[in-house]
Structure formats: structure tokens, C-alpha cells
Write an enzyme that holds these catalytic residues in place. Sequence first.
Site, short mmCIF file in Angstrom:
data_model
loop_
_atom_site.label_atom_id
_atom_site.label_comp_id
_atom_site.label_asym_id
_atom_site.label_seq_id
_atom_site.Cartn_x
_atom_site.Cartn_y
_atom_site.Cartn_z
N LYS A 14 1.11 -11.42 8.83
CA LYS A 14 0.25 -11.60 7.65
C LYS A 14 0.13 -13.09 7.34
CE LYS A 14 -0.15 -9.73 2.91
NZ LYS A 14 0.47 -8.80 1.94
N SER A 62 -2.47 -5.31 0.24
CA SER A 62 -3.07 -6.55 0.68
C SER A 62 -2.80 -6.90 2.15
CB SER A 62 -2.55 -7.71 -0.19
OG SER A 62 -1.16 -7.89 -0.02
N SER A 90 1.45 -3.05 -1.05
CA SER A 90 0.71 -3.81 -0.04
C SER A 90 1.12 -3.55 1.41
CB SER A 90 0.82 -5.31 -0.33
OG SER A 90 -0.01 -5.65 -1.41
#
Lengths: 466, 79
Positions: free
Chosen positions: A81, A160, A184
Site C-alpha cells: 500500500k 482504503s 480498510s
Amino acid sequence: MTPSPVFLPLRELAALVRARRVSPVALTEQFLERLETLGPRYNAVVTVTRERALREARRAETEIAAGGWRGPLHGIPYGAKDLLATTGGIPTTWGAAPRRGQTFDVDATVIRRLEAAGAVLAAKLAMVELAGGAGYRQPRAAFTGPGRSPWGEDAWSGGSSSGSAAAVAAGLVPFALGSETWGSIVSPAANCGVAGLRPTLGRVSRHGAMALSWSLDKIGPLGITADDCGLVLEAIAGPDPLDPSAENRPFRYEADDPPGRRFRFGVLRAAAEAADADVRARFEEALDVLRALGTVEDVTLPALPYEAITRTILFAEAASAFEDLVESGAVAELTAPEDRYLLYARDAILAKDYIKALRLRAVVAREVDRILAGLDAFVAPGRFAVASGLDEPFRSAFGGTVLDPTGAIGNAAGLPAVAVPDGFGDRGLPTSLQFVGRAFGENTILAAARAYQARTDWHRRHPAVG
Amino acid sequence: MGAMPTEDSPVSQPARSEAELLFALVRDRYGNRLTSEELAAVRTAVEAIVEAARALRAVRLDNADGPLLPVRPDVPRQP
């Protein structure tokens, strides 16, 4: 004949690499090509780290050829990420246009640990800007475009950790790192039909990771199976002198299940009842599978304002974490229109109310642990609905438009959770089952998820991505 | 399960008064950067924050119920 490495669980892939039936360099080349050609289709990738990946792959290949196998991640490509710092001029954008050119001169601890395990960093993966900390309310909240689930042309990949989930689901990388403050990891894992593990707060060092909420942020893996997540967790977990919030508890992944192990599952009915009908139907079917693995009983938690507790903590800490963006006015450069002004409202949170939320969180942790002491895990739908459309304002507990007691409780109390696919709902999109365990009880919930996956084949179904 | 305040929840009069005061603070700080539509959305967000705060305040705790907040006196060492 050597099977295609795409969509292979890590243990099988590692066996091929260790036996030198698959070359780390060839494997890396194959996944780099998929990242470069298919990544844009899902808005899953920020930066393909080709040069670093091939350097790490060549080193792995040399070591393995010399008989120096480091473990199951040796020579295996992965994506991270884009809130995890990386050296070498590779940008770390936090998904946010104002941070588009940002670079760091350190690798995040989790990146260093995966390098030590021999894994190959192949890409920095897309994410919702600022990990959703500005309050986004629809999928178009990243400068890389809305994350697309490989399961549907118009389906959001979730957030996310959007790119982390989509990249695993589309076979762009064998595994990925994501992060969760509230939902997330679990939520995009659900939207993309993959496994996602949210570790216990403090299990994994956050040194070098963007802070959204210091008392809620966790870094964890996404993979094809729960077993994949366990293998990655072992590599990244443990104390870190650079992060005093990382607990001094080494983690050893225990994957050798005793035959016929029985589990005790508790069902949070409030969470199940808050889900859409298609998700509820898959959840009830999953409970039937779990009844073959042990006992399933309904559990009730005390009436507390769970969502308000978690949201107040998150909003207050995010207001401080992004103070520079707010004060400078740089929030105006964010992608989602609502992200350009909602952070301003957080100035209205009073210190006394934030402290009250922290005190209530202790009550939540105590009460939940009391109930979990008699169980192996709570189970609940991984997400209350299948993926929303790319142009739909979504319902979210984060934004205050739906109840999410499982996420609010699990994150407030810092508890681990693993989500695995449990079928398909409306529009043929994946649904998910999550197991929430006691603090530092990752081995127990992973064992339960493995047992579930041993009796189901949802994790063997993959979208047609080419 | 506690009621969750949302942007569609009816806002009580005391909450509205508190929200107005806090919104005035936000508007004073940042109002010159925002359009009237954005200010209206910020006002609604402040009302939701106040409703959440009131839900927290409604739960009684004992003096001994401290925050779950780790404080470590050892600072991180640089590499």
C-alpha cells in the site's frame, strides 16, 4: 508440467521456487508485466518498482541456487500500500495528490522485514487518499482513479487498501500489504473476494507508515488464503525499537492444525442483521459450514455507542495527523470534493469528548474480552453489502450512514480479524465472512479461517482478468 | 446497541445550540476558504460530531475508568 503461478497460494508457490521449478526472476518478470498491463484496468497501481524488484529477484535466485532458502516468501513478488515508505526515490504518495512527489530515505519496517524474508517488492499499490482520513463518501477519492474490483466492471474495490485487494484478486501479485484504521483491510478484502488479516493493534510495527490515527492504525496482509496471511504476518510481526507501540511479543505462525479441532463461534446478531439480504443469506450458509467445525451461538454485547466511540477517536487523531494539510489549505488539492472541506469540521471535537471515547474504548475492550474468553472467535459478515458502484455515494459506518458494530468494536478494542470469501451476492459480486479474535489471538482465528476454507472453495474462484 | 448519529438524524435543540457555537469556531478559522455549499456541509458534519459526543457523554463511567492509552517512556531509537 509446472502450474501457472498466478493465483497459487503462497505455500504452493514457495514449493515451486524452493524446488527451482520456478525462477524468482522469471516469476517477478511475469508479475511485473501483469502489474504494468492489467494494473491500470483496476486503478490498482501507483508505481511499478521494476528496478528494485529485479534486483531483489536476482539476489533471491542466486541465494536459492546456492541452497540458501530463507523461507516461504523467498523470491515471491508482492505489492505494498502506498503509505509505506520506500527508499531509492520510489514515491510514497499516501494516495493524495498533494503528496504525489513525496519520497523517503527509509524503508518502513514492514518493507525491511519482507526484504529480510527474501520477498520482492514489485509495486506500490493504490489507496484512498490519506487512507480515507479526510472523510470520503464515494469511490472517486484517489488521484489514481477509483479502485475497481476485478469482479465487476463498475464495482468499487473498497477502501482504503483498494489496490492491495484488487491486485491480489486480479493476480497482479501473490500477496500485498494493506493497513486498517477502521475497515480498510477487511472491507476491500470483501469487495475483491480475497483474504485479509487485520492484526492486533501493536502486533506489527508502523515505523515508516503514514499515520492516520496512532491509536487505531494496523498494518496487515492480503492474500488468496488465510494461510497466506499467516505466512506473511510471521514475517512482518514483532517488536521494533523504531516503534514503541509495537508490542514485545514475537509471533510464530502455527499452521499445523490438530485433526478434528473443534471451535466455538459467537455470532454478533446485530452485525448480521445490519447486512443486506444477499450478504445475510451467504452468512447463514457460512454458519452451516461452521456448525460442522464446532459450536455456533448468538452473543450479545452491552449497549454502548460503539460507532461513536471509534469515529470520535479516529476523527480527532486524523485532525491532528493532517494538521499541516488543513492549516496550509493543501486539502484543496485532494481528489474527492468532500475531502477538501470535511477535515475542517474536526476542529469541533472537544478534548473532553476524545478522552471520553478513549475511556469508553477501555470498557469495550474489557467487555468484549470477557465474552471472547469463552469463544474462539466472533463471526460476522466481512462487509454489510457487496461492492457499491463507482458512481454511487456509498453507505459506510465511517461516514455515519450504516451500523458496523463488528468493525467499530474490533478496531476500538484493537482486536485481530481475518476476512475470507464466503460466496457471491447481488450482481455476482463477492461476499465475505470475518472471524474476530482475542487480542494477540491471530493463530486461533487463522486456524478457524483455514478450517472454513478447507471445506469451501470460494478462494479457488477467480475473476476472468486475462 | 447505541443509536448512531448520522447526517440524517434529527438534531436536538441543545445539540443544535452546541453545534452552532462549534460551527462558528470552524467558520471563523476556515470560512474564507469555503463556498456556501461547503460551509453547509461542514455545518452538517459538525452537527454529527456533536451528536456523537452527546452519545459518549450519556454513558456514565467511574473515576477509575481510565483511557486505553499506552504511554511508553522509552523513545524510539534512530537507526
